[in-house]
Enzyme design. Structure first.
Site, PDB file in Angstrom:
ATOM      1  N   ASP A 178       0.846  -1.195   0.000  1.00  0.00           N
ATOM      2  CA  ASP A 178       0.000   0.000   0.000  1.00  0.00           C
ATOM      3  C   ASP A 178       0.882   1.246   0.000  1.00  0.00           C
ATOM      4  OD1 ASP A 178      -1.847  -1.899   0.315  1.00  0.00           O
ATOM      5  OD2 ASP A 178      -2.671  -1.189   2.224  1.00  0.00           O
ATOM      6  N   LYS A 227     -29.661  -9.589  -5.953  1.00  0.00           N
ATOM      7  CA  LYS A 227     -30.290  -8.279  -6.061  1.00  0.00           C
ATOM      8  C   LYS A 227     -29.611  -7.384  -5.028  1.00  0.00           C
ATOM      9  CE  LYS A 227     -34.753  -6.059  -6.607  1.00  0.00           C
ATOM     10  NZ  LYS A 227     -34.302  -4.783  -6.109  1.00  0.00           N
ATOM     11  N   SER A 282     -37.462  -0.493 -13.598  1.00  0.00           N
ATOM     12  CA  SER A 282     -37.276  -1.329 -12.405  1.00  0.00           C
ATOM     13  C   SER A 282     -37.682  -2.757 -12.770  1.00  0.00           C
ATOM     14  CB  SER A 282     -38.088  -0.788 -11.244  1.00  0.00           C
ATOM     15  OG  SER A 282     -39.418  -0.745 -11.615  1.00  0.00           O
ATOM     16  N   LEU A 283     -37.632  -3.629 -11.805  1.00  0.00           N
ATOM     17  CA  LEU A 283     -37.968  -5.032 -12.064  1.00  0.00           C
ATOM     18  C   LEU A 283     -39.302  -5.345 -11.419  1.00  0.00           C
ATOM     19  CD1 LEU A 283     -34.510  -6.560 -11.132  1.00  0.00           C
ATOM     20  CD2 LEU A 283     -35.516  -6.582 -13.402  1.00  0.00           C
ATOM     21  N   TYR A 339     -25.420  -5.068 -15.975  1.00  0.00           N
ATOM     22  CA  TYR A 339     -26.263  -4.931 -17.168  1.00  0.00           C
ATOM     23  C   TYR A 339     -25.563  -4.043 -18.194  1.00  0.00           C
ATOM     24  CZ  TYR A 339     -30.724  -3.984 -19.646  1.00  0.00           C
ATOM     25  OH  TYR A 339     -31.726  -3.874 -20.564  1.00  0.00           O
ATOM     26  N   CYS A 397     -33.979  14.665  31.876  1.00  0.00           N
ATOM     27  CA  CYS A 397     -33.007  13.587  31.728  1.00  0.00           C
ATOM     28  C   CYS A 397     -33.319  12.478  32.741  1.00  0.00           C
ATOM     29  CB  CYS A 397     -31.604  14.125  31.973  1.00  0.00           C
ATOM     30  SG  CYS A 397     -30.358  12.831  31.993  1.00  0.00           S
ATOM     31  N   GLU A 413     -24.861  -1.271  -9.257  1.00  0.00           N
ATOM     32  CA  GLU A 413     -25.313  -0.797  -7.958  1.00  0.00           C
ATOM     33  C   GLU A 413     -24.103  -0.395  -7.121  1.00  0.00           C
ATOM     34  OE1 GLU A 413     -28.599  -1.407  -8.224  1.00  0.00           O
ATOM     35  OE2 GLU A 413     -29.402  -1.073  -6.215  1.00  0.00           O
ATOM     36  N   GLU A 429     -28.675 -13.907 -10.463  1.00  0.00           N
ATOM     37  CA  GLU A 429     -27.666 -13.112  -9.760  1.00  0.00           C
ATOM     38  C   GLU A 429     -28.292 -12.483  -8.525  1.00  0.00           C
ATOM     39  OE1 GLU A 429     -27.122  -9.461 -12.623  1.00  0.00           O
ATOM     40  OE2 GLU A 429     -27.536 -11.273 -13.740  1.00  0.00           O
ATOM     41  N   CYS A 464     -30.351  12.488  35.464  1.00  0.00           N
ATOM     42  CA  CYS A 464     -30.008  13.596  36.372  1.00  0.00           C
ATOM     43  C   CYS A 464     -31.118  14.641  36.474  1.00  0.00           C
ATOM     44  CB  CYS A 464     -28.705  14.251  35.928  1.00  0.00           C
ATOM     45  SG  CYS A 464     -28.868  15.201  34.408  1.00  0.00           S
ATOM     46  N   LYS A 472     -37.897 -11.404  -4.171  1.00  0.00           N
ATOM     47  CA  LYS A 472     -37.484 -10.631  -2.990  1.00  0.00           C
ATOM     48  C   LYS A 472     -37.499 -11.523  -1.762  1.00  0.00           C
ATOM     49  CE  LYS A 472     -38.271  -6.260  -2.811  1.00  0.00           C
ATOM     50  NZ  LYS A 472     -37.466  -5.047  -2.675  1.00  0.00           N
ATOM     51  N   CYS A 492     -29.440  16.232  26.971  1.00  0.00           N
ATOM     52  CA  CYS A 492     -29.250  16.682  28.350  1.00  0.00           C
ATOM     53  C   CYS A 492     -27.932  17.451  28.347  1.00  0.00           C
ATOM     54  CB  CYS A 492     -29.167  15.475  29.279  1.00  0.00           C
ATOM     55  SG  CYS A 492     -28.454  15.884  30.884  1.00  0.00           S
ATOM     56  N   ARG A 520     -30.445   6.870 -10.955  1.00  0.00           N
ATOM     57  CA  ARG A 520     -31.708   6.503 -11.585  1.00  0.00           C
ATOM     58  C   ARG A 520     -32.675   7.687 -11.687  1.00  0.00           C
ATOM     59  NH1 ARG A 520     -35.120   2.213 -11.468  1.00  0.00           N
ATOM     60  NH2 ARG A 520     -33.922   1.114  -9.906  1.00  0.00           N
ATOM     61  N   PHE A 540       2.278   1.931  -3.372  1.00  0.00           N
ATOM     62  CA  PHE A 540       1.193   2.441  -4.219  1.00  0.00           C
ATOM     63  C   PHE A 540       0.968   3.936  -3.953  1.00  0.00           C
ATOM     64  CE2 PHE A 540      -3.259   3.329  -5.175  1.00  0.00           C
ATOM     65  CZ  PHE A 540      -3.399   2.762  -6.437  1.00  0.00           C
ATOM     66  N   ASP A 541       0.902   4.277  -2.669  1.00  0.00           N
ATOM     67  CA  ASP A 541       0.681   5.685  -2.313  1.00  0.00           C
ATOM     68  C   ASP A 541       1.809   6.572  -2.831  1.00  0.00           C
ATOM     69  OD1 ASP A 541      -1.626   4.981  -1.128  1.00  0.00           O
ATOM     70  OD2 ASP A 541      -0.854   5.003   0.926  1.00  0.00           O
ATOM     71  N   ASP A 552     -28.638  -4.398  -2.763  1.00  0.00           N
ATOM     72  CA  ASP A 552     -29.467  -3.379  -2.127  1.00  0.00           C
ATOM     73  C   ASP A 552     -28.648  -2.102  -1.952  1.00  0.00           C
ATOM     74  OD1 ASP A 552     -31.600  -2.231  -0.982  1.00  0.00           O
ATOM     75  OD2 ASP A 552     -31.479  -3.294   0.927  1.00  0.00           O
ATOM     76  N   CYS A 561     -24.168  14.983  35.022  1.00  0.00           N
ATOM     77  CA  CYS A 561     -24.996  13.818  34.688  1.00  0.00           C
ATOM     78  C   CYS A 561     -24.120  12.562  34.729  1.00  0.00           C
ATOM     79  CB  CYS A 561     -25.590  14.026  33.299  1.00  0.00           C
ATOM     80  SG  CYS A 561     -26.633  12.674  32.745  1.00  0.00           S
TER      81      CYS A 561
HETATM   82  S1  IVH Z   1     -31.136  -5.590 -13.726  1.00  0.00           S
HETATM   83  C1  IVH Z   1     -34.282  -3.425 -16.542  1.00  0.00           C
HETATM   84  N1  IVH Z   1     -29.806  -6.811 -11.870  1.00  0.00           N
HETATM   85  O1  IVH Z   1     -33.038  -3.467  -8.592  1.00  0.00           O
HETATM   86  C2  IVH Z   1     -33.832  -3.938 -15.269  1.00  0.00           C
HETATM   87  N2  IVH Z   1     -31.059  -4.892 -11.257  1.00  0.00           N
HETATM   88  O2  IVH Z   1     -36.158  -2.879  -9.077  1.00  0.00           O
HETATM   89  C3  IVH Z   1     -32.387  -3.852 -15.136  1.00  0.00           C
HETATM   90  N3  IVH Z   1     -30.845  -4.278  -8.874  1.00  0.00           N
HETATM   91  O3  IVH Z   1     -33.263  -1.039 -11.107  1.00  0.00           O
HETATM   92  C4  IVH Z   1     -31.941  -4.107 -13.783  1.00  0.00           C
HETATM   93  N4  IVH Z   1     -29.473  -5.906  -8.331  1.00  0.00           N
HETATM   94  O4  IVH Z   1     -31.401  -0.871  -9.207  1.00  0.00           O
HETATM   95  C5  IVH Z   1     -30.633  -5.783 -12.143  1.00  0.00           C
HETATM   96  N5  IVH Z   1     -28.522  -7.973 -10.337  1.00  0.00           N
HETATM   97  C6  IVH Z   1     -29.340  -6.969 -10.623  1.00  0.00           C
HETATM   98  C7  IVH Z   1     -29.748  -6.043  -9.635  1.00  0.00           C
HETATM   99  C8  IVH Z   1     -30.632  -5.021  -9.993  1.00  0.00           C
HETATM  100  C9  IVH Z   1     -30.135  -4.850  -7.897  1.00  0.00           C
HETATM  101  C10 IVH Z   1     -31.683  -3.104  -8.684  1.00  0.00           C
HETATM  102  C11 IVH Z   1     -31.590  -2.122  -9.795  1.00  0.00           C
HETATM  103  C12 IVH Z   1     -32.914  -2.197 -10.457  1.00  0.00           C
HETATM  104  C13 IVH Z   1     -33.803  -2.545  -9.316  1.00  0.00           C
HETATM  105  C14 IVH Z   1     -35.057  -3.201  -9.798  1.00  0.00           C
END
Ligand code: IVH
Length: 671
Positions: free
Chosen positions: A34, A115, A83-84, A225, A409, A172, A113, A412, A315, A427, A136, A37-38, A117, A433
């Site tokens: 490290d 999901k 979204s999905l 994606y 409090c 993400e 794969e 105290c 989910k 407090c 987004r 690298f620095d 968060d 206290c």
């Molecule tokens: S594919 C057209 N793959 O979940 C859909 N989304 O509600 C392309 N997310 O918008 C999204 N993991 O923000 C995809 N392995 C994954 C994901 C993923 C999390 C999120 C993403 C998406 C939302 C869907």
């Protein structure tokens, strides 16, 4: 150095750093320490300052931040960010599979794969350079947060290999859980509220104006994606693999983060695997995403207004249970902050018995309209701490009374204050206290502060209750006879304790400054202040303006420090500490090289440790002459293995005959 040499050296350094960065963050390997690298980065930064005309658009120095974004520009997405559709049970997945198969008229290959968060991001690349990073937003347009995203080490700024000229990749951004926990700990250290969860924290961090702060936060990113007119392949899996070869961090099959199946049973197996395994991950997921692998079939299936018909999310259910709220009590923190706590009828939830949950502040209580005696719904998602999500109003006892937030409090009886703009009540009786006094002493002795051996929270309680200490300066006046009179105090533990206190007089100035417990003055800020002002007297004499002028010290921190030092009682405490011999000035050019017992040895550090952060551990290894590398190879001598280390690493170390050390064994070696 002439212009030509400068230009050439800048190009060479940029390339080298990029290579090392890629090896470290993508392949988990590293050829240099490290420190080395620095040094490279520092040399590049210096040259760029001197010869700005040769700075590359996406130079690796962008990683350390510096750019300020006053207002994030709104950008229209080239492809809407959809979204999905969600599913919560297996029947819905079977339906999905049947719909897809019907249209395809044949067996379909799916990818599975995680999901993630976190915060969704779209990264546009033009001619191999990161062009723009957009959130987004409302799906049609989002915010341009490019400068902040550039600081994320796993996002390539310049691509390698054979990439399309113009494409977008989505993924993400998230906080690794270990980083999130450390962030919350340091927030707590300086009297800031804990952040509720990694996702919100990541979202907040990405909207910060100062990219330098973002750079210090160690966010990470998975990409999942690829979109564009000229993609090299016609399947999702192949394009993701190609993206990996261009330098992106994509989920790998070898780590079970990605899989392909031709049957619904395979998908169910993947779901089962991760609904159990998710707790082992160092990031949060809230489900599994199933996609049709073939791009032609994806096109045929098409989209609804909101989501693709070729993908679905499964989910995980956040586990929830109902239980009785017996009582609301109130905790007083070291800084006087009040936290209301729900004391629940004990109940089993996601494998642990839950008895208490934080209610955060008065607003949260009002929002939930939560009352003692209520039946409440408690939830534990991927998150670590359980929370009360809802009150079952239909079961509310008839004699129920609205919760009246306390006005005094609980420790105290001082009247509580709520400053405008702050969520919590406070407090302000910090010298009277008892809970605050003990909290300040516990902070003073803690590992990151004075690190006093032989002294813990319980002993502080005892010494305080016995009237031997009233503040942290009193620790230095303790004598053997007095301490021996206390319950359960044997000769040996008393000498250890007094020796520990004596040793702490050598703790460097910046940690003494941190130990004082000034709100917002955490470890990093203390280091900055110590480095800038050199000693306590200069800080005491500094004006508020001089404090604000210090690099990275904002108004909020400066005011807190300034007004702390203005108080007579604090001034006296500091003077007493000085007279006992604590360090109140920095030792210039301090060499941390202690001895070189590890010279010639290569270490891999992995997992979470009890007494060290991973960085501290690595620093210690370097201080003792050793070298840190990112991944295990034949050349590795030691693997220092903490909690939550992946089983693959352990297996690899074993197969290559690398010595595996526990944290304790490592410490023993130092001794
Ligand atoms: S594919 C057209 N793959 O979940 C859909 N989304 O509600 C392309 N997310 O918008 C999204 N993991 O923000 C995809 N392995 C994954 C994901 C993923 C999390 C999120 C993403 C998406 C939302 C869907």
């Amino acid at each position: 150095m002439d212009l030509f040499q400068a230009q050439e050296r800048i190009a060479v350094l940029s390339e080298q750093i990029r290579e090392h960065n890629h090896a470290y963050y993508m392949n988990d390997t590293s050829e240099i320490s490290d420190y080395e690298f620095d040094q490279l980065l520092e040399e590049l930064q210096k040259l760029e300052n001197e010869f700005p005309q040769f700075t590359e658009e996406n130079s690796p120095t962008k990683r350390v931040g510096g750019a300020i974004t006053k207002k994030f520009e709104t950008v229209v997405h080239q492809y809407p960010m959809l979204s999905l559709s969600n599913s919560y049970n297996r029947e819905e997945l079977i339906d999905f599979d049947q719909r897809v198969q019907k249209l395809a008229g044949k067996k379909v290959e799916y990818t599975c794969e995680l999901k993630y968060d976190g915060v969704a991001i779209g990264l546009q690349y033009k001619n191999g350079q990161l062009h723009r990073a957009v959130t987004r937003g409302d799906g049609a347009k989002g915010d341009d947060i490019t400068e902040n995203v550039k600081t994320i080490r796993s996002v390539p700024l310049k691509l390698r290999g054979d990439y399309p000229d113009d494409f977008e990749i989505r993924g993400e951004i998230f906080y690794p859980i270990s980083v999130f926990k450390a962030l919350n700990e340091s927030r707590e250290d300086i009297g800031e509220d804990r952040l509720a969860n990694p996702r919100n924290a990541a979202s907040g961090t990405l909207k910060m104006q100062d990219s330098k702060v973002v750079a210090s936060r160690r966010l990470d990113c998975y990409l999942y994606y690829v979109l564009g007119e000229h993609l090299p392949f016609k399947s999702h899996e192949e394009n993701l693999n190609a993206a990996a070869s261009w330098g992106f961090k994509v989920p790998k099959k070898s780590e079970k983060l990605f899989a392909t199946y031709q049957s619904i049973e395979g998908i169910f197996e993947f779901i089962d695997y991760w609904s159990n395994g998710r707790n082992q991950l160092n990031f949060e997921i809230d489900g599994i995403v199933i996609k049709v692998n073939d791009y032609y079939l994806q096109e045929e299936l098409g989209y609804t207004a909101k989501s693709p018909r070729w993908a679905i999310a499964y989910k995980f259910k956040a586990e929830q249970v109902e239980t009785r709220l017996n009582e609301i009590t109130y905790q007083v923190g070291r800084t006087g902050a009040i936290t209301p706590v729900a004391n629940l009828e004990p109940i089993l939830l996601a494998g642990t018995t839950v008895k208490r949950a934080s209610l955060h502040n008065a607003d949260q209580i009002a929002k939930l309209d939560i009352r003692e005696g209520d039946l409440v719904q408690v939830e534990k998602g991927g998150e670590i701490i359980p929370k009360v999500v809802r009150v079952n109003l239909s079961q509310r006892p008839v004699n129920s009374q609205p919760t009246k937030y306390i006005t005094q409090c609980p420790e105290c009886q001082t009247a509580l204050i709520r400053v405008e703009g702050e969520a919590k009540h406070y407090c302000l009786n910090e010298t009277g206290c008892p809970t605050q006094i003990k909290g300040k002493m516990t902070h003073f002795i803690s590992r990151k502060a004075m690190d006093i051996d032989g002294l813990g929270e319980e002993t502080i309680e005892q010494l305080f209750a016995g009237g031997l200490i009233h503040n942290y300066a009193d620790l230095f006046t303790l004598n053997e006879q007095d301490v021996l009179k206390l319950d359960r105090m044997a000769q040996k533990s008393v000498s250890n304790l007094l020796q520990g206190i004596e040793n702490s007089k050598q703790v460097p100035f910046e940690r003494v400054l941190f130990a004082l417990g000034i709100r917002y003055v955490g470890e990093t800020v203390s280091k900055k202040l110590a480095k800038h002002f050199k000693n306590m007297n200069t800080i005491l004499n500094a004006s508020l303006e001089e404090m604000i002028a210090v690099d990275e010290i904002g108004e909020k921190i400066a005011e807190s420090l300034y007004f702390f030092l203005q108080k007579e009682e604090h001034f006296e405490l500091i003077n007493r500490l000085k007279s006992y011999g604590l360090q109140f000035e920095i030792i210039e050019e301090e060499s941390t090289q202690v001895s070189i017992i590890f010279e010639g040895n290569t270490f891999v550090v992995s997992g979470v440790f009890e007494n060290y952060s991973r960085n501290d551990l690595k620093k210690t290894i370097e201080d003792y002459g050793g070298k840190n590398v990112g991944s295990i190879s034949k050349k590795t001598d030691y693997l220092v293995a903490g909690d939550k280390m992946g089983p693959a690493k352990k297996e690899k170390a074993e197969s290559l005959g690398v010595t595996i050390l526990s944290e304790q064994e490592f410490v023993d070696m130092l001794d």
